[in-house]
Motif scaffolding. Structure first.
Motif, mmCIF file in Angstrom:
data_model
loop_
_atom_site.group_PDB
_atom_site.id
_atom_site.type_symbol
_atom_site.label_atom_id
_atom_site.label_comp_id
_atom_site.label_asym_id
_atom_site.label_seq_id
_atom_site.Cartn_x
_atom_site.Cartn_y
_atom_site.Cartn_z
ATOM 1 N N MET A 1 1.646 -12.191 18.848
ATOM 2 C CA MET A 1 0.446 -12.700 19.474
ATOM 3 C C MET A 1 0.596 -12.565 20.984
ATOM 4 S SD MET A 1 -1.085 -16.467 19.030
ATOM 5 C CE MET A 1 -2.430 -17.007 19.979
ATOM 6 N N SER A 2 -0.244 -11.779 21.565
ATOM 7 C CA SER A 2 -0.172 -11.582 23.012
ATOM 8 C C SER A 2 -1.498 -12.010 23.644
ATOM 9 C CB SER A 2 0.119 -10.123 23.341
ATOM 10 O OG SER A 2 -0.965 -9.325 22.921
ATOM 11 N N PHE A 3 -1.371 -12.458 24.861
ATOM 12 C CA PHE A 3 -2.555 -12.864 25.604
ATOM 13 C C PHE A 3 -3.098 -11.670 26.374
ATOM 14 C CE2 PHE A 3 -0.150 -16.817 25.113
ATOM 15 C CZ PHE A 3 -1.121 -17.618 24.526
ATOM 16 N N GLY A 4 -4.363 -11.731 26.654
ATOM 17 C CA GLY A 4 -5.000 -10.653 27.400
ATOM 18 C C GLY A 4 -4.618 -10.690 28.877
ATOM 19 N N GLN A 5 -5.186 -9.789 29.623
ATOM 20 C CA GLN A 5 -4.947 -9.723 31.063
ATOM 21 C C GLN A 5 -5.375 -11.037 31.723
ATOM 22 O OE1 GLN A 5 -3.940 -7.529 33.382
ATOM 23 N NE2 GLN A 5 -3.575 -5.671 32.214
#
Length: 53
Positions: A1-5
């Motif tokens: 799970m990665s966060f956006g910019q």
């Protein structure tokens, strides 16, 4: 799970918060330093309650 910019406003807000934090830390350090100098020089005498006879 990665966060956006990270949005550009968050970068500006972080920079402003960092600046305010550094200024606050500098003011605290100045007040603390002045207090230490005043106490170590012996200029500080706590208020004494007058004794009534």
């Amino acid at each position: 799970m990665s966060f956006g910019q990270q949005h550009e406003i968050h970068k500006r807000r972080f920079g402003r918060n960092l600046g305010v934090g550094l200024v606050l830390a500098a003011l605290i350090a100045i007040v603390f330093g002045l207090t230490v100098v005043k106490v170590t020089r012996g200029d500080y005498e706590p208020a004494r309650a007058e004794v009534q006879n």
